[in-house]
Design an enzyme around this catalytic site. Structure first.
Site: not given
Length: 405
Positions: A243, A270, A333, A336, A359, A369
């Site tokens: 970002r 974010k 942006h 992405r 995310h 993990y």
């Protein structure tokens, strides 16, 4: 015989509670623990009653006598001093528990876990749409109808989505109020279904998805004649598809040249979780070139005006406009979305791509993990992807880059 200050001070605790009388029903109560309390003993409507007037030594003998005098006047006027005191306390408590004060407590509690933009947005919505109408009202007295009037006022202006967002914020404030024992339930839940659904189509960020167009963009970036730092920030943005805020605020201390990773701290992410970005040879080369400039700044991409601050939010998009891309065609942006599309089309797994996009998994065990498991695989993916971007830039044959890796 009236008490003296010395008697009050020297009164020692006993095995049981006892009291020393002053005058007119005023006395001091000494507990076995040694704590001392001022009491006013009186009868109201034939019933013996006791009123607390404070603790000693916080409340002195003189202060206790003054409080006793006021309470005696209340009794003489035909009112119960104890009930009068309880009513005043309830009024004061209500004034301290207004919706605005509780909402500000909730905002402050969450400030550290939000980005500054999220905090300002939430604060602004409450200040503009709720505080002027319900801010001074005790939160325990706010009814579902009060909330509905607020939401209908917003809806009448045609801003349905804003009404839904304000309803959600109010609901969170009330849930916090339940948690701190200011209210018993959330009145928003009763009326939220009264709002019409949001039908607005989600607007996606402008992005390029055709590999040939991506190659064209990369060539434009290479030929960019603007500021050197802006050009390199655009290149790193394509190679890492992070970002704008993460790129612009990047510091040298975050880059580990030996391990070939960039560690983005949680305060710039974010979702407020730190992120590891594997660095390809191309990105490391760019960093080394910038480092060789010996620019006196802690930032990798400092402002073109002041080395002690970061690039402005619009600088990267302005560079894209100078290259000829309109707002509808491309924004920073959108890098992405561009890179994500290319990765998915090449067959890379959703877990790898989503982890690279930072995310966050809802399942925190799964997230931990992912964090440990996928760094090595993401490193291979990002190097292969950087090589593929270079081939598009150089006009190479457009083929799925995973097969070439």
């Amino acid at each position: 015989m009236p008490l003296t200050a010395t008697q009050v001070k020297n009164a020692k605790p006993k095995e049981k509670i006892y009291r020393l009388a002053d005058q007119g029903g005023l006395c001091i109560e000494i507990k076995p623990t040694g704590k001392k309390f001022w009491r006013y003993r009186y009868r109201f409507e034939g019933k013996a009653t006791m009123l607390g007037l404070g603790t000693y030594p916080e409340t002195s003998l003189a202060d206790a006598r003054l409080a006793h005098l006021n309470a005696a006047k209340t009794l003489k006027s035909g009112r119960n001093p104890k009930k009068v005191k309880e009513a005043k306390q309830a009024e004061t408590q209500a004034q301290n528990d207004t919706f605005e004060l509780v909402a500000k407590m909730w905002l402050d509690k969450n400030q550290e876990s939000w980005t500054q933009k999220t905090y300002r947005t939430n604060q602004g919505r409450l200040s503009n749409h709720v505080f002027p109408y319900l801010g001074s009202q005790p939160i325990s007295e706010i009814s579902p109808k009060d909330i509905l009037r607020i939401l209908q006022r917003i809806e009448s202006k045609g801003t349905i989505e804003t009404a839904h967002r304000v309803a959600s914020l109010c609901s969170q404030v009330f849930k916090y109020a339940v948690f701190i024992d200011k209210v018993e339930s959330d009145p928003v839940q009763i009326v939220k279904g009264a709002l019409p659904p949001v039908t607005k189509t989600r607007k996606h960020r402008a992005a390029l998805t055709d590999p040939r167009e991506v190659g064209k963009l990369l060539r434009y970036i290479e030929e960019y004649t603007g500021h050197y730092i802006v050009k390199q920030a655009l290149r790193v943005g394509m190679y890492t598809f992070t970002r704008s805020k993460e790129i612009r605020g990047m510091k040298w201390e975050e880059i580990d040249f030996e391990r070939k990773v960039w560690r983005v701290p949680n305060d710039r992410m974010k979702m407020r979780n730190h992120h590891i970005v594997p660095l390809s040879r191309q990105v490391l080369s760019i960093f080394q070139e910038i480092k060789d400039l010996n620019t006196p700044s802690e930032y990798v991409f400092p402002s073109v005006i002041n080395n002690s601050s970061i690039l402005s939010e619009n600088t990267l998009n302005t560079a894209l406009r100078r290259m000829g891309f309109t707002k509808d065609q491309l924004c920073f942006h959108g890098f992405r979305a561009t890179c994500t599309t290319l990765l998915y089309e090449a067959g890379w797994s959703t877990d790898l791509v989503e982890r690279q996009l930072a995310h966050v998994q809802k399942n925190q065990v799964r997230a931990a993990y992912d964090h440990a498991q996928y760094v090595e695989e993401r490193t291979r993916m990002m190097q292969s992807f950087s090589d593929y971007l270079d081939s598009l830039r150089d006009g190479g044959t457009v083929i799925p880059f995973k097969k070439r890796a």
